[in-house]
Design a protein around this motif. Structure first.
Motif, PDB file in Angstrom:
ATOM      1  N   PHE A 313       1.322  -1.291   0.343  1.00 13.40           N
ATOM      2  CA  PHE A 313       0.268   0.129  -0.080  1.00 13.40           C
ATOM      3  C   PHE A 313       0.917   1.514  -0.101  1.00 13.40           C
ATOM      4  O   PHE A 313       0.970   1.978  -0.641  1.00 13.40           O
ATOM      5  N   GLU A 314       1.837   1.035   1.331  1.00 13.99           N
ATOM      6  CA  GLU A 314       2.485   2.430   0.706  1.00 13.99           C
ATOM      7  C   GLU A 314       3.394   2.690  -0.141  1.00 13.99           C
ATOM      8  O   GLU A 314       3.684   3.797  -0.761  1.00 13.99           O
ATOM      9  N   GLN A 315       3.992   1.640  -0.732  1.00 12.23           N
ATOM     10  CA  GLN A 315       4.941   1.860  -1.889  1.00 12.23           C
ATOM     11  C   GLN A 315       3.600   2.083  -2.886  1.00 12.23           C
ATOM     12  O   GLN A 315       4.227   3.094  -3.939  1.00 12.23           O
ATOM     13  N   THR A 316       2.810   1.775  -2.983  1.00  8.14           N
ATOM     14  CA  THR A 316       2.346   1.944  -4.372  1.00  8.14           C
ATOM     15  C   THR A 316       1.197   3.441  -4.493  1.00  8.14           C
ATOM     16  O   THR A 316       1.147   4.211  -5.223  1.00  8.14           O
ATOM     17  N   ALA A 317       0.434   3.693  -2.996  1.00 11.92           N
ATOM     18  CA  ALA A 317       0.258   5.306  -2.753  1.00 11.92           C
ATOM     19  C   ALA A 317       1.189   6.024  -3.061  1.00 11.92           C
ATOM     20  O   ALA A 317       1.203   7.043  -3.342  1.00 11.92           O
ATOM     21  N   ALA A 318       2.056   5.465  -2.453  1.00  8.31           N
ATOM     22  CA  ALA A 318       3.594   6.926  -2.975  1.00  8.31           C
ATOM     23  C   ALA A 318       4.083   7.624  -3.982  1.00  8.31           C
ATOM     24  O   ALA A 318       4.077   8.340  -4.461  1.00  8.31           O
ATOM     25  N   ALA A 319       3.654   5.846  -4.813  1.00  6.55           N
ATOM     26  CA  ALA A 319       4.645   6.032  -6.285  1.00  6.55           C
ATOM     27  C   ALA A 319       3.878   6.907  -6.773  1.00  6.55           C
ATOM     28  O   ALA A 319       3.542   7.798  -7.753  1.00  6.55           O
ATOM     29  N   GLY A 320       2.398   7.033  -6.910  1.00  9.34           N
ATOM     30  CA  GLY A 320       1.350   7.463  -7.581  1.00  9.34           C
ATOM     31  C   GLY A 320       0.721   8.781  -6.992  1.00  9.34           C
ATOM     32  O   GLY A 320       0.650   9.328  -7.995  1.00  9.34           O
ATOM     33  N   LEU A 321       1.183   9.024  -5.996  1.00  6.91           N
ATOM     34  CA  LEU A 321       1.276  10.628  -5.820  1.00  6.91           C
ATOM     35  C   LEU A 321       2.724  11.241  -6.006  1.00  6.91           C
ATOM     36  O   LEU A 321       1.745  12.525  -6.836  1.00  6.91           O
ATOM     37  N   PHE A 322       3.454  10.811  -6.225  1.00  6.93           N
ATOM     38  CA  PHE A 322       4.557  11.412  -6.615  1.00  6.93           C
ATOM     39  C   PHE A 322       4.650  11.828  -8.592  1.00  6.93           C
ATOM     40  O   PHE A 322       5.042  12.555  -8.483  1.00  6.93           O
ATOM     41  N   MET A 323       3.783  10.401  -8.397  1.00 13.33           N
ATOM     42  CA  MET A 323       3.761  10.454 -10.344  1.00 13.33           C
ATOM     43  C   MET A 323       2.511  11.530 -10.579  1.00 13.33           C
ATOM     44  O   MET A 323       2.436  12.494 -11.653  1.00 13.33           O
ATOM     45  N   LEU A 324       1.588  12.013  -9.545  1.00 11.48           N
ATOM     46  CA  LEU A 324       0.391  13.043  -9.899  1.00 11.48           C
ATOM     47  C   LEU A 324       1.008  14.293  -9.852  1.00 11.48           C
ATOM     48  O   LEU A 324       0.844  14.722 -11.202  1.00 11.48           O
TER      49      LEU A 324
END
Length: 392
Positions: A313-324
């Motif tokens: 969860f932490e991995q995909t959420a953080a990566a998605g936020l930076f990508m956003l």
């Protein structure tokens, strides 16, 4: 006589602020603060020209003072949110998504229509754009649902995540807001991919996305108009983007100088969508590359840290936020450089706008909270290839 640096907190200090100071990524924090500072500085360059379009405003720095207020609020929100635990991030994201959906659903009845789109709700002297807060909240919620699906405990996480995305996108299209729809969809699909979806799903979703874009083209006349202006500029009025392009070219390497920009007087949305061109004209290629470099640093460093996290969860959420953050910055810069049709997308931390600044503070706060160093957070875990065998 030598002087040594004394940190604000001792490593033996066990207070919450001391723990935050030693666990948060101070490089990412510094980059975000620098962008905020640049946003406030550029507001002083753009505000006097921006008020020419509104004769009811007498103070030439009206937008600058308001920008300082919003930047302060965004800073407080970012720092406060970065103190949260991953569980706290999930809770705030769920509340933020629910709140944004409720307000977006009410916009057709109580929203303030501007340029044919009802995207804002008036709150006294200020206006709120709920879709800005839906973006980071949806990304975190989707990452949570995808991670729950990976656990194999009967939680229909994938279906719930896609349901939340479909509801959010449907409300965006009612406004209508095509730019935010494409941004949210692209980031959502990237999070889905990083959560472990098989590659054959990526191809299927890509084909569905392409079909959806074609459908949007035929469904929304303003989208057709923008594409026509982009591909056939000689047949329509392209005053706004032409002036922005001229401003960027006129800036050269070091710019015309502080307050010396002239093209900004002819760009209606210079302090919001086209703030990049204002900075490029007055401060040149140097500032342009500095801003792009800061965004690149945030995305690359953030993604690198996210991919090392142990929890899915932490991995995909953080990566998605930076990508956003990175995708939104790319869209705005590309519009200013006339590489893609206009989207009405703000430049993160730089453009004037309370909703945009506060939402970016929330986005970066979530990302900083998820990438903080905690016991076991960065221990080796399942690889992306391993997780691809978990989701159906």
């Amino acid at each position: 006589m030598t002087h040594s640096y004394t940190p604000a907190f001792s490593r033996n200090d066990q207070s919450p602020l001391a723990k935050w100071f030693w666990t948060v990524d101070r490089g990412l924090l510094a980059a975000a603060l620098t962008l905020m500072g640049l946003g406030v500085a550029l507001s002083f360059a753009s505000s006097p020209a921006a008020i020419l379009a509104d004769q009811s405003i007498s103070d030439p720095f009206h937008y600058s003072w308001r920008m300082m207020v919003w930047a302060s609020g965004g800073l407080v929100l970012m720092l406060t949110t970065s103190l949260l635990s991953p569980r706290g991030v999930r809770r705030i994201a769920v509340l933020g998504l629910l709140g944004a959906i409720v307000v977006m659903a009410a916009l057709p009845f109580i929203g303030n229509e501007v340029k044919g789109a009802a995207r804002w709700i008036n709150l006294g002297p200020f206006s709120l754009q709920p879709s800005e807060f839906a973006k980071p909240s949806l990304i975190v919620f989707a990452a949570w649902m995808f991670s729950e699906a990976q656990k194999g405990q009967g939680v229909p996480g994938v279906s719930i995540a896609f349901g939340a995305w479909a509801l959010t996108v449907g409300l965006l299209l009612i406004q209508p807001d095509i730019g935010q729809t494409l941004l949210i969809t692209t980031t959502f699909m990237a999070v889905f991919f990083m959560a472990g979806v098989p590659l054959k799903w990526v191809a299927a979703l890509g084909a569905a996305g392409a079909a959806g874009v074609v459908g949007l083209y035929f469904a929304f006349s303003h989208m057709r108009d923008r594409l026509s202006r982009f591909f056939s500029p000689e047949t329509t009025d392209t005053h706004q983007i032409d002036r922005a392009s001229e401003a960027i070219r006129a800036g050269g390497l070091v710019g015309r100088g502080v307050g010396e920009g002239v093209m900004k007087r002819h760009v209606p949305d210079l302090h919001t969508d086209f703030i990049y061109s204002v900075g490029a004209e007055e401060f040149g290629l140097v500032l342009s590359l500095t801003m792009i470099g800061l965004y690149a640093f945030i995305v690359l460093r953030g993604m690198r840290k996210a991919m090392k996290l142990n929890d899915s969860f932490e991995q995909t959420a953080a990566a998605g936020l930076f990508m956003l953050v990175g995708l939104q910055a790319c869209i705005n810069v590309a519009v200013n450089l006339n590489l893609i049709p206009t989207k009405g997308m703000t430049l993160p931390f730089i453009s004037y706008g309370g909703s945009s600044m506060m939402a970016m503070g929330l986005t970066m706060g979530f990302a900083l909270a998820l990438t903080r160093r905690r016991p076991g957070a960065y221990e080796p875990g399942a690889s992306l290839a391993d997780r691809r065998r978990i989701l159906p």
